[in-house]
Design an enzyme around this catalytic site. Structure first.
Site, PDB file in Angstrom:
ATOM      1  NE  ARG A 239      42.380  -0.866  38.356  1.00 15.79           N
ATOM      2  CZ  ARG A 239      43.494  -0.259  37.817  1.00 15.79           C
ATOM      3  NH1 ARG A 239      43.939   0.131  36.462  1.00 15.79           N
ATOM      4  NH2 ARG A 239      43.293   0.628  39.168  1.00 15.79           N
TER       5      ARG A 239
ATOM      6  CB  CYS B 109      55.845  -1.203  44.855  1.00 17.78           C
ATOM      7  SG  CYS B 109      54.020   0.752  44.655  1.00 17.78           S
TER       8      CYS B 109
ATOM      9  CG  HIS C  68      50.122  -0.705  46.923  1.00 12.60           C
ATOM     10  ND1 HIS C  68      49.439  -1.101  46.303  1.00 12.60           N
ATOM     11  CD2 HIS C  68      50.398  -0.270  46.789  1.00 12.60           C
ATOM     12  CE1 HIS C  68      49.690  -1.117  45.339  1.00 12.60           C
ATOM     13  NE2 HIS C  68      50.985   0.018  45.147  1.00 12.60           N
TER      14      HIS C  68
ATOM     15  CE1 TYR D  29      47.358   1.473  45.960  1.00 14.92           C
ATOM     16  CE2 TYR D  29      49.204   2.868  45.712  1.00 14.92           C
ATOM     17  CZ  TYR D  29      48.033   1.922  44.969  1.00 14.92           C
ATOM     18  OH  TYR D  29      48.497   2.141  43.892  1.00 14.92           O
TER      19      TYR D  29
END
Length: 435
Positions: free
Chosen positions: A104, A178, A208, A258
């Site tokens: 990540r 989510c 997102h 996002y």
């Protein structure tokens, strides 16, 4: 646990739930929800599956203490054997991170070298995560199908939209989840002084990449109080989203946080270049959390876990699993599932994130009013990218990676796509079988 028919009460037989990625520092949040909400989702056995025996020992020990503290008599088992862990499970939750925080950290840094946003679920970093993740998730899903074909797969693994589409395209019983929507639901309920269950979101888009275009009270046809929310709480929402209040007022909706990567891309890139990556922060936090989990006197989730992210994940997971297994979960939930004509400007097999009716047969999207072209255009653009991203994840090859990057609205330039392709492959070679 199967839903009864003919108006009879639901069957509340305790379920067996398996969590792949059970050694995650997220897991105690999930455990806390399972314990608190045991009337919604009765659990007889919970299996935590993870390749790290060290993490399993720490997280599993805390999980058992949380259950004991809250009087939950369910059995908690830990194992590194996926086949054994998912055997006879009613539902399998996926919450894995291929490559861990180290991967990540790379996703969040090397795109910045080309002036593009570095983020783990969108842009070049999001593609890298998809390429690492999709083959692993599909392997796990095949193991579930061989061992227990009736089990539901609930995917919380990012990028949720692409991963869920891979699962559904391969014929698996899967729904994506989510926590963005449930976070807004809880927030709006507080603003309006109503119970969260009374707030029905008109949540539209892709994972997102969503907008709250309505806040209905009492059900899908209830009064829309979004204008009231924006008028009375627009400043607070704008501050949290880190967008100008004017953006919310002119759009007339509440975008997911996002969307800041799209609406303020260059500003975000400048910010990210001046501070440590979020992955670095989380890695340090995880070290602290794991030390805490090893304390035999700890029997509640620590406050530090709230800073880790994933707010309300456990409530969303419990609600979804309960509905899929015929329990007392909410009839309408925001999930990731096949479009099937819901958004007419997308293919039927696209995976969208909207309110859906959820039951033992899966998730059926509710009708969505015509989507403003301002949002529909971006949804269509990112859907096309997701098509190419999934093709690259399934078939590999430099050219497929390049095309996916070139198609992404946060990249879109030949020079950037060329450079990012080389960087992506170089940083992820150990996870790409074809590289």
């Amino acid at each position: 646990m199967l839903r009864s028919i003919g108006g009879e009460p639901p069957n509340t037989r305790p379920a067996k739930i398996a969590v792949v990625g059970g050694g995650s520092t997220y897991t105690p949040e999930l455990i806390d929800g399972f314990a608190r909400l045991r009337d919604t989702l009765p659990i007889g056995e919970l299996v935590l599956i993870d390749p790290s025996e060290e993490r399993l020992a720490l997280v599993g020990g805390l999980a058992r203490r949380i259950f004991a503290k809250q009087g939950h008599d369910g059995k908690i088992v830990t194992t590194s054997d996926v086949d054994a862990g998912v055997a006879d499970a009613d539902a399998v939750l996926l919450q894995l991170r291929v490559g861990g925080q180290a991967a990540r950290n790379q996703d969040e840094t090397w795109p910045l070298e080309c002036g593009c946003v570095g983020q783990e679920t969108t842009g070049a970093g999001g593609l890298a995560k998809a390429l690492r993740t999709v083959p692993v998730v599909l392997d796990i899903a095949e193991r579930v199908r061989r061992t227990n074909p009736d089990a539901w797969i609930i995917d919380f693994t990012n990028p949720v939209g692409i991963v869920t589409r891979a699962l559904l395209q391969a014929g698996h019983k899967a729904v994506g989840l989510c926590n963005v929507a449930i976070g807004f639901q809880r927030r709006f309920a507080k603003f309006l002084d109503v119970a969260p269950a009374d707030v029905h979101l008109r949540h539209v888009g892709l994972n997102h990449l969503t907008w709250e275009t309505g806040v209905h009270i009492g059900g899908p046809e209830g009064a829309d109080l979004l204008p009231k929310v924006l008028a009375e709480h627009g400043d607070e929402l704008a501050d949290d989203l880190r967008l100008p209040r004017e953006v919310l007022d002119r759009l007339g909706v509440v975008p997911s946080y996002y969307l800041r990567y799209f609406y303020a891309h260059d500003e975000v890139v400048r910010e990210l270049g001046t501070k440590p990556s979020r992955a670095a922060e989380v890695a340090e936090m995880e070290k602290q959390l794991l030390r805490m989990y090893g304390d035999p006197s700890l029997d509640t989730k620590p406050e530090l876990l709230a800073k880790r992210g994933g707010a309300f994940y456990s409530e969303a997971a419990v609600d979804l699993a309960a509905s899929l297994l015929g329990g007392t979960g909410s009839p309408y939930q925001v999930v990731n599932t096949l479009n099937r004509g819901t958004l007419p400007f997308l293919p039927d097999d696209a995976v969208i994130e909207v309110q859906a009716a959820v039951g033992t047969q899966g998730a059926t999207p509710l009708a969505v009013p015509e989507v403003d072209p301002l949002f529909a255009g971006l949804i269509s653009h990112v859907t096309a990218y997701e098509d190419l991203a999934l093709e690259a994840a399934l078939r590999g090859g430099r050219d497929r990676v390049f095309k996916a990057l070139l198609s992404h609205p946060l990249i879109g330039q030949f020079e950037y796509a060329e450079a990012l392709t080389d960087k992506l492959i170089a940083h992820n070679r150990e996870h790409l079988a074809w590289a």
